[in-house]
Scaffold this motif. Structure first.
Motif, short mmCIF file in Angstrom:
data_model
loop_
_atom_site.label_atom_id
_atom_site.label_comp_id
_atom_site.label_asym_id
_atom_site.label_seq_id
_atom_site.Cartn_x
_atom_site.Cartn_y
_atom_site.Cartn_z
N GLU A 263 40.38 43.07 36.14
CA GLU A 263 40.27 43.79 34.82
C GLU A 263 40.93 42.80 33.71
O GLU A 263 40.63 42.63 32.71
CB GLU A 263 40.81 44.87 34.80
CG GLU A 263 40.65 45.81 33.68
CD GLU A 263 40.99 47.28 33.77
OE1 GLU A 263 40.75 48.29 32.80
OE2 GLU A 263 41.98 47.64 34.71
N LEU A 266 39.08 39.83 32.40
CA LEU A 266 38.15 39.96 31.54
C LEU A 266 38.76 40.82 30.46
O LEU A 266 37.95 41.19 29.50
CB LEU A 266 36.84 40.70 32.04
CG LEU A 266 36.21 39.77 33.33
CD1 LEU A 266 35.20 40.73 33.91
CD2 LEU A 266 35.61 38.46 32.91
N SER A 268 39.90 40.09 27.54
CA SER A 268 39.56 39.78 25.91
C SER A 268 38.40 40.30 25.59
O SER A 268 37.84 40.63 24.51
CB SER A 268 39.49 38.12 26.14
OG SER A 268 38.30 37.61 27.02
N VAL A 269 37.51 40.79 26.89
CA VAL A 269 36.22 41.42 26.44
C VAL A 269 36.14 42.83 27.03
O VAL A 269 35.75 43.35 28.11
CB VAL A 269 35.00 40.85 26.79
CG1 VAL A 269 33.60 41.32 26.49
CG2 VAL A 269 34.83 39.23 26.65
N PRO A 270 36.78 44.07 26.36
CA PRO A 270 37.24 45.34 27.04
C PRO A 270 35.90 45.88 27.70
O PRO A 270 35.96 46.48 28.67
CB PRO A 270 37.91 46.21 25.75
CG PRO A 270 38.52 44.99 25.05
CD PRO A 270 37.49 43.75 25.16
N PRO A 271 34.89 45.80 26.86
CA PRO A 271 33.72 46.61 27.60
C PRO A 271 33.25 45.91 29.02
O PRO A 271 32.89 46.57 29.85
CB PRO A 271 32.59 46.75 26.61
CG PRO A 271 33.26 46.27 25.22
CD PRO A 271 34.47 45.59 25.67
N LEU A 272 33.36 44.62 28.91
CA LEU A 272 33.01 43.61 30.30
C LEU A 272 33.85 44.09 31.22
O LEU A 272 33.57 44.07 32.27
CB LEU A 272 32.81 42.37 29.81
CG LEU A 272 32.35 41.39 30.98
CD1 LEU A 272 31.09 41.70 31.60
CD2 LEU A 272 32.37 39.95 30.39
N ALA A 273 35.23 44.14 30.79
CA ALA A 273 36.33 44.22 32.02
C ALA A 273 36.17 45.79 32.58
O ALA A 273 36.21 46.01 33.60
CB ALA A 273 37.66 44.31 31.10
N TRP A 274 35.94 46.64 31.55
CA TRP A 274 35.78 47.98 32.16
C TRP A 274 34.39 47.99 33.13
O TRP A 274 34.54 48.84 34.24
CB TRP A 274 35.35 49.00 31.06
CG TRP A 274 35.03 50.57 31.49
CD1 TRP A 274 35.99 51.49 31.86
CD2 TRP A 274 33.79 51.12 31.80
NE1 TRP A 274 35.35 52.64 32.13
CE2 TRP A 274 33.89 52.21 32.10
CE3 TRP A 274 32.63 50.58 31.61
CZ2 TRP A 274 33.03 53.14 32.66
CZ3 TRP A 274 31.51 51.31 31.91
CH2 TRP A 274 31.90 52.67 32.45
#
Length: 306
Positions: A263, A266, A268-274
């Motif tokens: 998590e 990634l 820097s890109v919260p939706p992608l991390a989630w």
């Protein structure tokens, strides 16, 4: 004497202020807990509509109300007090119980995925005498079965809710558990009620007396609902695997560290991390569910041999 009374009033006032301050945090705690149990809530919402399939449409809302009432009673009368007592006398048991519930969710999720992709032909069972059953008895059987499933999910919801407020004052713990029980029960079964009556609403809109545009909307609702229920079932299964494995990672440092690292990588890109975390947990839950299923199958075979 007056001074003693004033001191007592001051103490009561201070206690009220402390209680009020702790209760100010209740909405935040409820919102936080609701987010933590979202996967279980989705699964509960996805599972419940099947219990009214094939029954009298006029009885659908009454049946859902009965299930919701029993679910709320179980949460408030049995599960919430049990969580409070367990937290007071054996707080060390909370995490293992959560992990056990998480393992059960992974097992159930795997069973659902397996049933979707297994197309083996089953040998027809020998014909048996069918026992007649009245509509009332069938309705009661469905309610009992739904409540039995619900109590497992409700136990997990209450356990997670308590884990979020375990360090809070007792007043906050009680209020948050009650608020979560009422809010989630109302949200789940309110939404289930809308789902099971949506096709009836569509049929009403599709009647000849309605405007052509309204009739088209009604037909669209009727055609869309079976697809929606199927999609909701898929989402509920994925959420069950994801949430179940994430609960387990909180009790196993290595797994928790791996998920957190993914998590943060990634971030820097919260939706992608989630999404990456959810997918990783869902895959982990599927693998764990597979392992548990094999162990359960082995134990069943051993007992059958005995």
């Amino acid at each position: 004497m007056p001074s003693g009374l004033l001191a007592l009033l001051d103490d009561i006032g201070a206690l009220v202020k402390v209680s009020a301050a702790s209760l100010d945090d209740v909405p935040t705690q409820v919102a936080k807990t609701t987010g933590k149990v979202s996967g279980i809530v989705i699964d509960d919402t996805a599972v419940t509509p099947k219990y009214v399939v094939g029954l009298d449409p006029a009885r659908e809302l009454a049946i859902i109300f009965q299930i919701a009432k029993k679910s709320l009673i179980n949460k408030i009368v049995f599960l919430a007090p049990a969580a409070l007592l367990l937290g007071f006398f054996a707080p060390w048991a909370i995490q293992p119980i959560l992990m056990l519930g998480g393992a059960y969710l992974c097992f159930e999720g795997y069973e659902k995925v397996h049933s979707l992709f297994s197309h083996h032909e089953e040998t027809p069972a020998p014909a048996e005498e069918v026992k007649p059953i009245t509509p009332e008895e069938l309705e009661q059987e469905r309610i009992t079965s739904a409540v039995r499933t619900d109590i497992i999910l409700s136990s997990e919801i209450i356990a997670i809710a308590y884990s979020q407020v375990a360090t809070q004052p007792l007043t906050t713990q009680i209020v948050v558990l009650l608020a979560v029980a009422v809010f989630i029960t109302a949200a789940v079964y309110g939404f289930v009620g809308l789902i099971v009556k949506a096709d009836d609403f569509g049929v009403h809109l599709a009647k000849e007396k309605q405007h052509p545009m309204v009739r088209n909307i009604g037909r669209g609702i009727v055609k869309f609902m079976p697809h929606f229920l199927k999609i909701l079932g898929y989402v509920g299964t994925a959420a069950m695997l994801w949430v179940g494995f994430e609960i387990i990672t909180h009790g196993i440092r290595v797994l928790h560290h791996l998920v957190e690292t993914l998590e943060h990588t990634l971030a820097s890109v919260p939706p992608l991390a989630w999404l990456a975390k959810a997918v990783a947990c869902a895959i982990g839950g599927l693998i764990l569910g597979f392992i548990i299923e094999k162990i359960v199958s082995l134990v069943r075979k051993l007992f059958k041999k005995k």
